[in-house]
Design a protein around this motif. Structure first.
Motif, mmCIF file in Angstrom:
data_model
loop_
_atom_site.group_PDB
_atom_site.id
_atom_site.type_symbol
_atom_site.label_atom_id
_atom_site.label_comp_id
_atom_site.label_asym_id
_atom_site.label_seq_id
_atom_site.Cartn_x
_atom_site.Cartn_y
_atom_site.Cartn_z
ATOM 1 N N SER A 6 0.839 -0.769 -0.709
ATOM 2 C CA SER A 6 0.348 -0.268 0.209
ATOM 3 C C SER A 6 0.394 1.047 -0.154
ATOM 4 C CB SER A 6 -1.030 0.077 1.037
ATOM 5 O OG SER A 6 -1.833 -0.731 0.955
ATOM 6 N N ILE A 7 2.253 1.085 0.344
ATOM 7 C CA ILE A 7 2.902 2.246 0.998
ATOM 8 C C ILE A 7 4.229 2.572 0.231
ATOM 9 C CG2 ILE A 7 4.839 3.871 2.061
ATOM 10 C CD1 ILE A 7 3.850 2.063 4.831
ATOM 11 N N ILE A 8 3.909 1.535 -0.880
ATOM 12 C CA ILE A 8 3.994 1.464 -2.208
ATOM 13 C C ILE A 8 3.920 2.446 -3.496
ATOM 14 C CG2 ILE A 8 5.694 0.487 -4.462
ATOM 15 C CD1 ILE A 8 7.208 -1.451 -1.800
ATOM 16 N N SER A 9 2.992 1.535 -3.893
ATOM 17 C CA SER A 9 1.108 2.407 -4.268
ATOM 18 C C SER A 9 1.713 3.816 -4.173
ATOM 19 C CB SER A 9 0.187 1.137 -4.538
ATOM 20 O OG SER A 9 -0.476 1.123 -3.180
ATOM 21 N N ILE A 10 1.323 4.627 -2.954
ATOM 22 C CA ILE A 10 0.615 5.612 -2.375
ATOM 23 C C ILE A 10 2.628 6.709 -3.291
ATOM 24 C CG2 ILE A 10 0.797 7.321 -0.968
ATOM 25 C CD1 ILE A 10 -1.025 5.624 -0.538
ATOM 26 N N ILE A 11 3.371 5.510 -2.608
ATOM 27 C CA ILE A 11 4.863 6.432 -2.892
ATOM 28 C C ILE A 11 5.069 6.582 -4.326
ATOM 29 C CG2 ILE A 11 7.014 6.223 -2.936
ATOM 30 C CD1 ILE A 11 6.700 5.170 -0.103
ATOM 31 N N ALA A 12 4.855 5.752 -5.465
ATOM 32 C CA ALA A 12 4.913 4.896 -6.316
ATOM 33 C C ALA A 12 4.245 6.641 -7.583
ATOM 34 C CB ALA A 12 4.793 4.124 -7.545
ATOM 35 N N ALA A 13 3.125 6.886 -7.408
ATOM 36 C CA ALA A 13 1.662 7.629 -7.547
ATOM 37 C C ALA A 13 2.295 9.341 -6.783
ATOM 38 C CB ALA A 13 0.677 7.672 -7.581
ATOM 39 N N TRP A 14 3.038 9.139 -6.400
ATOM 40 C CA TRP A 14 3.488 10.662 -5.929
ATOM 41 C C TRP A 14 5.097 10.873 -6.693
ATOM 42 C CZ3 TRP A 14 1.353 14.227 -2.898
ATOM 43 C CH2 TRP A 14 2.814 14.794 -1.396
ATOM 44 N N THR A 28 -12.402 6.510 -13.604
ATOM 45 C CA THR A 28 -12.303 5.379 -13.266
ATOM 46 C C THR A 28 -11.815 4.961 -11.741
ATOM 47 O OG1 THR A 28 -10.566 5.911 -15.445
ATOM 48 C CG2 THR A 28 -9.596 4.217 -14.866
ATOM 49 N N MET A 29 -10.607 5.280 -10.954
ATOM 50 C CA MET A 29 -10.358 5.075 -9.705
ATOM 51 C C MET A 29 -11.343 4.790 -9.424
ATOM 52 S SD MET A 29 -7.161 8.357 -9.579
ATOM 53 C CE MET A 29 -7.313 8.119 -7.618
ATOM 54 N N GLN A 30 -12.639 5.377 -9.432
ATOM 55 C CA GLN A 30 -13.934 4.911 -9.088
ATOM 56 C C GLN A 30 -14.724 3.491 -8.882
ATOM 57 O OE1 GLN A 30 -16.466 7.936 -9.050
ATOM 58 N NE2 GLN A 30 -16.725 9.300 -6.849
ATOM 59 N N TYR A 31 -14.108 3.328 -10.630
ATOM 60 C CA TYR A 31 -15.087 2.367 -10.604
ATOM 61 C C TYR A 31 -14.113 1.419 -10.133
ATOM 62 C CZ TYR A 31 -16.190 -1.251 -14.745
ATOM 63 O OH TYR A 31 -16.646 -2.405 -15.968
ATOM 64 N N ILE A 32 -12.938 1.528 -10.344
ATOM 65 C CA ILE A 32 -11.856 0.149 -9.500
ATOM 66 C C ILE A 32 -12.901 -0.098 -8.344
ATOM 67 C CG2 ILE A 32 -9.807 -0.218 -8.961
ATOM 68 C CD1 ILE A 32 -9.964 -0.235 -12.464
ATOM 69 N N ALA A 33 -13.106 0.632 -7.427
ATOM 70 C CA ALA A 33 -13.017 0.475 -5.866
ATOM 71 C C ALA A 33 -14.969 -0.178 -5.632
ATOM 72 C CB ALA A 33 -12.876 2.091 -5.486
ATOM 73 N N ILE A 34 -15.598 0.551 -6.919
ATOM 74 C CA ILE A 34 -16.692 -0.343 -7.126
ATOM 75 C C ILE A 34 -16.792 -1.114 -6.832
ATOM 76 C CG2 ILE A 34 -19.379 -0.026 -7.676
ATOM 77 C CD1 ILE A 34 -18.446 3.356 -7.518
ATOM 78 N N VAL A 71 -4.318 0.874 -2.509
ATOM 79 C CA VAL A 71 -3.551 0.527 -3.861
ATOM 80 C C VAL A 71 -4.266 0.278 -5.464
ATOM 81 C CG1 VAL A 71 -2.437 -2.313 -4.410
ATOM 82 C CG2 VAL A 71 -2.471 -1.694 -1.985
ATOM 83 N N PHE A 72 -5.652 -0.422 -5.503
ATOM 84 C CA PHE A 72 -6.195 -0.257 -7.103
ATOM 85 C C PHE A 72 -6.193 0.550 -7.137
ATOM 86 C CE2 PHE A 72 -8.692 -4.701 -4.866
ATOM 87 C CZ PHE A 72 -7.346 -5.182 -5.402
ATOM 88 N N PRO A 73 -6.686 2.228 -6.489
ATOM 89 C CA PRO A 73 -6.833 3.367 -7.295
ATOM 90 C C PRO A 73 -5.679 3.577 -7.886
ATOM 91 C CG PRO A 73 -8.382 3.090 -5.193
ATOM 92 C CD PRO A 73 -7.151 1.725 -5.499
ATOM 93 N N PHE A 74 -4.736 3.686 -6.859
ATOM 94 C CA PHE A 74 -3.297 4.370 -6.955
ATOM 95 C C PHE A 74 -2.421 3.191 -8.539
ATOM 96 C CE2 PHE A 74 -3.764 6.582 -2.981
ATOM 97 C CZ PHE A 74 -3.558 7.498 -3.282
ATOM 98 N N THR A 75 -2.924 2.401 -8.390
ATOM 99 C CA THR A 75 -2.764 1.300 -9.664
ATOM 100 C C THR A 75 -3.126 1.883 -10.535
ATOM 101 O OG1 THR A 75 -3.445 -0.451 -9.133
ATOM 102 C CG2 THR A 75 -1.192 -0.346 -8.335
ATOM 103 N N ALA A 76 -4.483 2.121 -10.970
ATOM 104 C CA ALA A 76 -5.270 2.747 -11.740
ATOM 105 C C ALA A 76 -4.698 4.194 -12.049
ATOM 106 C CB ALA A 76 -6.749 3.050 -11.662
ATOM 107 N N LEU A 77 -4.163 5.055 -11.200
ATOM 108 C CA LEU A 77 -4.090 6.269 -11.871
ATOM 109 C C LEU A 77 -2.683 6.306 -12.476
ATOM 110 C CD1 LEU A 77 -4.662 9.132 -11.666
ATOM 111 C CD2 LEU A 77 -2.874 9.018 -9.241
#
Length: 81
Positions: A6-14, A28-34, A71-77
């Motif tokens: 989880s931390i790695i996905s946040i840092i990678a997006a940052w 798209t991020m909402q679609y993945i989460a929903i 994880v899912f929204p940040f990787t989708a982003l």
């Protein structure tokens, strides 16, 4: 392992500066989460896969919420850019 992911996905997006255009890809991020929440609701007794927590206090529900909302929204982003 899961908290680190989880931390790695946040840092990678940052680091990639993907967070600057998050409003453009928010649907798209909402679609993945929903989609993940819907899967967890509909398949509550018939799992295709089930994540197992590494830490005792970090139960399955918290683990799924971490994946669903971080994880899912940040990787989708990262992938839609």
């Amino acid at each position: 392992m899961h908290i680190i992911l989880s931390i790695i996905s946040i840092i990678a997006a940052w680091v990639r500066k993907d967070y600057k255009n998050w409003r453009e890809f928010y649907p798209t991020m909402q679609y993945i989460a929903i989609g993940n929440l819907t899967y967890n609701f509909l398949c509550a007794s018939h799992w295709l896969w089930r994540l197992s927590p590494d830490i005792k206090w970090f139960n399955y529900t918290l683990l799924e919420m971490a994946y669903t909302f971080f994880v899912f929204p940040f990787t989708a982003l990262m992938f839609v850019q």
